[in-house]
Every structure is written in C-alpha cells, then in structure tokens.
Design a protein around this motif. Structure first.
Motif, mmCIF file in Angstrom:
data_model
loop_
_atom_site.group_PDB
_atom_site.id
_atom_site.type_symbol
_atom_site.label_atom_id
_atom_site.label_comp_id
_atom_site.label_asym_id
_atom_site.label_seq_id
_atom_site.Cartn_x
_atom_site.Cartn_y
_atom_site.Cartn_z
ATOM 1 N N VAL A 119 -0.606 -0.504 4.864
ATOM 2 C CA VAL A 119 0.333 -1.086 3.898
ATOM 3 C C VAL A 119 -0.154 -0.945 2.453
ATOM 4 O O VAL A 119 0.470 -1.482 1.539
ATOM 5 C CB VAL A 119 0.626 -2.578 4.190
ATOM 6 N N PHE A 122 2.447 0.080 0.007
ATOM 7 C CA PHE A 122 3.416 -1.012 -0.135
ATOM 8 C C PHE A 122 2.897 -2.076 -1.093
ATOM 9 O O PHE A 122 3.643 -2.566 -1.957
ATOM 10 C CB PHE A 122 3.697 -1.629 1.242
ATOM 11 N N ARG A 350 -2.218 -9.456 3.501
ATOM 12 C CA ARG A 350 -1.558 -8.215 3.095
ATOM 13 C C ARG A 350 -0.416 -7.880 4.048
ATOM 14 O O ARG A 350 0.697 -7.540 3.606
ATOM 15 C CB ARG A 350 -2.585 -7.070 3.062
ATOM 16 N N VAL A 351 -0.685 -7.974 5.352
ATOM 17 C CA VAL A 351 0.373 -7.676 6.316
ATOM 18 C C VAL A 351 1.457 -8.749 6.257
ATOM 19 O O VAL A 351 2.650 -8.456 6.421
ATOM 20 C CB VAL A 351 -0.211 -7.537 7.730
ATOM 21 N N TYR A 354 3.892 -7.878 3.665
ATOM 22 C CA TYR A 354 4.782 -6.824 4.170
ATOM 23 C C TYR A 354 5.919 -7.423 4.992
ATOM 24 O O TYR A 354 7.103 -7.108 4.791
ATOM 25 C CB TYR A 354 3.938 -5.865 5.005
ATOM 26 N N LEU A 372 5.553 1.353 10.603
ATOM 27 C CA LEU A 372 4.233 1.449 9.977
ATOM 28 C C LEU A 372 3.244 2.161 10.897
ATOM 29 O O LEU A 372 2.534 3.082 10.475
ATOM 30 C CB LEU A 372 3.740 0.039 9.649
ATOM 31 N N CYS A 377 5.348 3.968 6.206
ATOM 32 C CA CYS A 377 5.237 2.652 5.582
ATOM 33 C C CYS A 377 6.542 2.308 4.880
ATOM 34 O O CYS A 377 6.955 2.989 3.935
ATOM 35 C CB CYS A 377 4.073 2.617 4.589
#
Length: 385
Positions: A119, A122, A350-351, A354, A372, A377
């Motif tokens: 990610v 992103f 971080r995830v 997302y 992903l 992504c």
C-alpha cells in the motif's frame, strides 16, 4: 429453484400428484455453498529454440513459492485481523474452520506485513490528497506498542482516512505524519494547542467538546451564561442547516452580526461571573483558574475558530468525523490489545488507512485487498483543487 408439493389431501387422503396447482408461495433462503480451498498448480515450461536459446516462462505473481496462499485467502486473513480486529490466533482458527486449511499465525503476520508494503503508493497519494483538501479533521488516541503508551494520529475527510502511529503525541508526531506541515485548508480539531502551532492552516474547533464543558459549568457550577452560550451555538448550527438546505453558502450578514454580538455579550457575562482570583501574598506564578474561567478564555481568544462553522459552510459544527475514525482503536485495544512491535503497529495502521478510505469511497474492503494481493493497489479518488 426447488418445488415442494403436498403428497396427499389432508381431508380425504387422496393422492395429489395429478391435482391442479391453484397458486404458489415463494420463500428465499440465502446460504453459502460448502467452502473448500481451490488448489491450482502452476507449471512453467522451458523451451529451446532452433537457434539453441533456452526460454523459460514466468510464474504468476501469486505463485511466489512451491506452496503458498492465493490473493483471496490473504485478503480474507488481513480483513479479519485489521478490518474486524481479530487477534492473529483467532484469525488462524477462523480460517482453519472456514477453509479446512491450516494457516499459521506466522503466515498471517507475514500477510499483514506484505499488505503494508504493497500500500506504499496508496499512502503517498493519500497524504497528497489530504494535504490539499479544503477541510481535514484531526484527532489522536492512545495505544500500546511494546507495552508502552504510543499515539495513533488520525487525519480524515469525508472520503479519505490516514492513520499514523508514533511514540509522541505532539508536534514531532504531527510533523512526521506529514499532513499538517504546509497545510493551508481548514484544520478541524478539539483545540489541543499543538494543532494551533500550524499557522499556515485555518483552524476550526470542535463544538461538541464545548457543549459538554458548557453543560458541566451550567449544571455543576450553576452559571447561567454557559447554558446561554450552548443555546446560541445550537441556534447558529440550526440556522446554518436551514441556509444550506436552501442552497445558500453563507448566513445573512445581518443575522451573523447579531449572533456575534450575542456571543460577545455572553462571554462578557461569563467573565463577570468568574473574576480572576486574587494573588496570594508571597506566591509566584500563574493564579489558578476554574474550569469555567479556562473555558471562557478559550471561547474569547478563539472566537473565530469556535464559530468557523457559521462563516464557512464546508466546516462541520464538531469534530465527530475524526472521532468516529479513531474510535475503532478503542475497539482494537479491547479485542486484540496493543502491538508487540513498532513494525506491526505501523503495518496495521497503514492497511487500516487503505480499508477505511476504500469503504468511504464505496468499495468492498475484501475486494480491494484481493486486488492488492493480486498486484494492483487500489488508488483513491482525490478531491478537486
């Protein structure tokens, strides 16, 4: 589609196989088919050209080892850990029961780390979008990392969410998050002073906090000005709602002027009811102030920030958007506790950024995770300039 017919007459017992059908009643049952993993074996071939050159095909991205889990299994595992807050051990148990395939906690941990790495583009796009957004909500909440108190910082808009974990709560963490430095939009928050040090931004304070404090001053300290101020804030909020419903982008200047005059009168009445305590002979430093006096000082000093929602209709009355986005950390702490490492904490937030952003933009969390792990992504739609 299954048909169910009566076999015999309930009165005389006659066989009904050839009887006329008078009508049909339908009911639908939603269920899942038996779940089992699908195993696809990939074989690459080596072929020799007439010229003598040996060429070898490539394995698809998901076939990373002699045996491995595909994008859907990895997406489901990460969704359970980060989307549903399940501990790694319970996630492994659910996957074993659902798929009849053992998945170790170590493998699940590696899946989360892989998702965090994937990610990266992103996250960069997300920071860019928030940095140029017109209004961004900010908040922070405590979390445990390696058994110590850390802080998860959130930056949110209606369509974007960024989480960032750091051992500090103030300026160092906010700078490292890299949204507020250079931000020139409206930063909405609870009034914590480190936010106000970012002078390029226009600030808006959360009035849900003010209403709670005003309720305390009114009910527990018996000060009438507090209930008047709460009533005024709610009256302005209602006026903004009515104007917005009519397609207006600002309050009538005369009406706004009357609200501002009332605001100043209420603050003056509050100061009259809360004079500064007399200095005690021989004591140095600041004189202690009551909760009412501290609240009044904030309402007076940051009048424009308190009333930003009344002068800029893009600004909310409160900071509930960001508070909702960070509230899930409390749920995470209750269900799974903290993180054993900084790397694990950073991967989780971080995830989660997302997934939260994908949900806000109408996408299924498991589907964007499948994309992903399949090598694509998903990127968010950013607000216009």
């Amino acid at each position: 589609m299954l048909y169910h017919a009566p076999s015999n007459c309930k009165s005389c017992g006659r066989d009904l196989r050839d009887a006329d059908i008078i009508d049909t009643e339908a009911r639908q049952v939603f269920d899942l088919p038996p779940m089992a993993p699908e195993v696809i074996e990939h074989r690459v071939q080596r072929r020799r050209c007439r010229c003598g050159t040996l060429s070898v095909a490539s394995f698809p991205p998901e076939a990373k080892a002699p045996t491995c889990y595909g994008p859907r299994v990895r997406a489901l595992a990460v969704s359970l850990v980060i989307g549903q807050h399940l501990p790694y051990a319970r996630t492994a148990e659910v996957l074993r029961d659902m798929l009849a395939t053992p998945v170790s906690t170590g493998a699940i941990c590696a899946m989360v780390a892989e998702a965090s790495k994937r990610v990266e583009p992103f996250i960069e796009t997300l920071r860019e979008g928030l940095s140029r957004a017109k209004v961004v909500h900010f908040d922070e909440t405590g979390a445990r990392v390696r058994g110590k108190l850390w802080w998860v910082h959130g930056a949110s808009s209606e369509s974007l969410t960024l989480y960032f974990v750091h051992p500090r709560r103030g300026i160092l963490a906010m700078d490292a998050m890299d949204v507020l430095p250079g931000f020139t939009g409206v930063a909405q928050h609870d009034g914590w002073k480190p936010y106000l040090r970012y002078e390029d931004a226009t600030h808006a304070l959360c009035n849900a906090h003010h209403l709670r404090e005003l309720e305390y001053v009114s009910s527990q300290m018996g000060q009438g000005w507090a209930s008047e101020m709460a009533g005024l804030l709610l009256e302005i909020k209602a006026a903004v709602g009515r104007a917005s419903d009519k397609g207006k982008v600002a309050l009538d200047p005369r009406l706004l002027g009357r609200y501002l005059a009332r605001y100043d009168r209420i603050v003056a009445a509050g100061f009259a009811a809360n004079p500064l305590p007399e200095r005690v002979s021989g004591k140095r430093g600041r004189r202690a102030k009551s909760k009412a006096a501290n609240l009044l000082e904030r309402l007076d000093r940051y009048r424009s920030e308190v009333l930003r929602f009344g002068t800029n209709f893009a600004v909310d009355f409160d900071n509930n958007l960001s508070e909702r986005d960070v509230r899930m950390l409390k749920l995470q702490n209750k269900i799974s506790g903290g993180w054993r490492s900084e790397e694990g904490a950073q991967a989780w937030v971080r995830v989660r950024s997302y997934l939260s952003t994908a949900r806000k933009q109408g996408h299924n969390a498991t589907e964007v995770l499948t994309q992903l792990f399949g090598g694509h992504c998903w990127m968010p739609t950013l607000p216009g300039p």
